[in-house]
Scaffold this active site. Structure first.
Site, mmCIF file in Angstrom:
data_model
loop_
_atom_site.group_PDB
_atom_site.id
_atom_site.type_symbol
_atom_site.label_atom_id
_atom_site.label_comp_id
_atom_site.label_asym_id
_atom_site.label_seq_id
_atom_site.Cartn_x
_atom_site.Cartn_y
_atom_site.Cartn_z
ATOM 1 N N GLU A 114 39.920 68.428 -92.390
ATOM 2 C CA GLU A 114 40.739 69.108 -91.364
ATOM 3 C C GLU A 114 42.169 68.559 -91.381
ATOM 4 O O GLU A 114 43.144 69.305 -91.265
ATOM 5 C CB GLU A 114 40.094 68.921 -89.985
ATOM 6 C CG GLU A 114 38.759 69.655 -89.889
ATOM 7 C CD GLU A 114 37.993 69.388 -88.606
ATOM 8 O OE1 GLU A 114 37.878 68.206 -88.208
ATOM 9 O OE2 GLU A 114 37.502 70.358 -88.001
ATOM 10 N N GLU A 134 29.293 68.094 -91.166
ATOM 11 C CA GLU A 134 28.984 68.070 -89.735
ATOM 12 C C GLU A 134 27.521 68.412 -89.466
ATOM 13 O O GLU A 134 26.873 67.808 -88.618
ATOM 14 C CB GLU A 134 29.913 69.037 -88.980
ATOM 15 C CG GLU A 134 31.308 68.497 -88.711
ATOM 16 C CD GLU A 134 32.268 68.588 -89.894
ATOM 17 O OE1 GLU A 134 31.833 68.891 -91.027
ATOM 18 O OE2 GLU A 134 33.459 68.336 -89.681
#
Ligand code: 1HE
Length: 261
Positions: A114, A134
Site C-alpha cells: 500500500e 491479509e
C-alpha cells in the site's frame, strides 16, 4: 542526517532520501511510523524537489505491525480511525506535490505494498516480491490497497491475488505495473536517486501537475477530466521556467529524445 523514531532523512542537494529504519521489524508500520510518514510528506524540507523512499535491511516493508496490532486489541472504531490515518499519510505521498521514487527490495507486502503503491515510480531489485497476505492473517487491507493496488492491477486480479494468496516476483510485478523497472541487486537506491535527480531538473509546477493531476483526473468523467487537464495546463504554462524550457528546445540546446527504457 535528521532522525525520526522510525525514519531517517538525508538531503542530497534537492533530493530528500527518506529511509524506513526499523529493519529489525522488517520496517513494519506501527502507529508512530505512519504518523511520521504523513507528517514528513505533509511538510517536506523546503529545498526538496523530489523524494526517494528507501529502506534499511533486506526488506522494503512488511506491512502493518502485527505485534502492535495484536497487543492493542483495537475496537472496530479504533481500527477504522487508524486505517484513516494510513489513508491520510499515503495521500500526502501520492498528492503532496513532490515526485516520490521508491527503491524496493525483498518484501513489499500488505501495508508495504500500500505504501509503495502511493509512490510515483517504483524501482525494484530482483529480490523484490509483492503480496497481500491479509487473508492469511484473518484481517483485510486498510491502508488503501483496494483503491491504489486495485487501480494498478485491476480489482479482479487483486481479489484473486488475495484469495489465492499469490506472491508475485519482481518480473511479474513489472508486467503488472507494481514496479516500473528492475535493476541489478544492490543498485536500487542509486537508480532511484538518478531518476530523482533527473526529475528534480523539471520545472516544479510540471512535476506538481504530473503527481497531483493525473491520478485525480483518472477518477473523473471524461468531460470533467478534460476540463481539469486544460486548467492544470494553463496553470503550469504560467510558471517562470516555461520560457527557458521552450528556448532550450528552439535553440537546439536541449538533449535529443531517443528510444530507450
Ligand atoms: C514483524 C512483521 C510485521 C516481521 N509486524 N513484526 N504483514 C505480513 O503478514 C508479513 C509478515 N512478515 C513476514 O512475512 C516476514 O517477516 C518477511 C517475509 C517480511 C521477512 O521474513 P524474514 O525471515 O526476513 O524475517 P522474520 O524472521 O519473519 O521477522 C524478523 C522479525 O521481524 C521478527 O521478530 P523477532 O522478534 O522474532 O526477531 C518478526 O516477528 C518481525 N516482523 N514482519 C511485526 N508485519 C493498514 S492494514 C495493513 C494490513 C497488513 O499489512 S497485513 C500484512 C502484514
Amino acid at each position: 542526517m535528521t532522525t525520526f523514531r522510525s525514519l531517517k532523512l538525508e538531503m542530497r542537494d534537492t533530493v530528500a532520501i527518506l529511509t524506513l529504519a526499523r529493519p529489525e521489524r522488517r520496517n513494519a508500520i506501527d502507529e508512530d511510523t505512519v504518523m511520521e510518514i504523513g507528517r514528513f510528506f505533509a511538510d517536506p524540507p523546503a529545498e526538496a524537489r523530489v523524494v526517494v523512499l528507501n529502506s534499511e535491511g533486506d526488506h522494503f516493508c512488511a506491512g502493518l505491525d502485527l505485534e502492535e496490532h495484536a497487543r492493542l486489541r483495537r475496537t472496530p472504531a479504533q481500527f477504522m480511525r487508524m486505517c484513516q490515518k494510513w489513508h491520510w499519510a499515503f495521500d500526502q505521498i501520492q498528492y503532496g506535490g513532490l515526485p516520490v521514487i521508491a527503491a524496493l527490495r525483498g518484501a513489499v507486502v500488505g501495508g508495504g505494498l500500500e505504501l509503495a503503491a502511493a509512490c510515483h515510480t517504483r524501482v525494484a531489485e530482483p529480490s523484490t516480491f509483492f503480496a497481500l497476505p491479509e487473508g492469511q492473517r484473518a484481517i483485510f487491507t486498510g491502508g488503501g490497497a483496494t483503491v491504489r493496488v486495485g487501480r494498478i492491477i485491476g480489482p479482479g486480479r487483486m481479489v484473486d491475488m488475495m484469495l489465492a494468496a499469490r506472491t508475485y516476483d519482481a518480473a511479474r510485478g513489472l508486467d503488472l505495473g507494481l514496479c516500473h523497472e528492475i535493476v541489478a541487486p544492490g543498485a536500487g537506491l542509486e537508480r532511484a536517486i538518478a531518476i530523482a535527480e533527473a526529475a528534480a531538473k523539471h520545472a516544479p509546477l510540471s512535476n506538481y501537475a504530473m503527481v497531483t493531476a493525473i491520478g485525480r483526473i483518472n477518477d473523473m468523467s471524461t468531460t470533467d477530466g478534460l476540463f481539469a487537464e486544460s486548467l492544470m495546463a494553463g496553470i503550469v504554462q504560467s510558471g517562470p521556467e516555461v520560457a527557458a524550457g521552450l528556448d532550450a528546445f528552439l535553440s537546439k540546446k536541449s538533449s535529443r529524445l531517443e528510444p530507450k527504457d
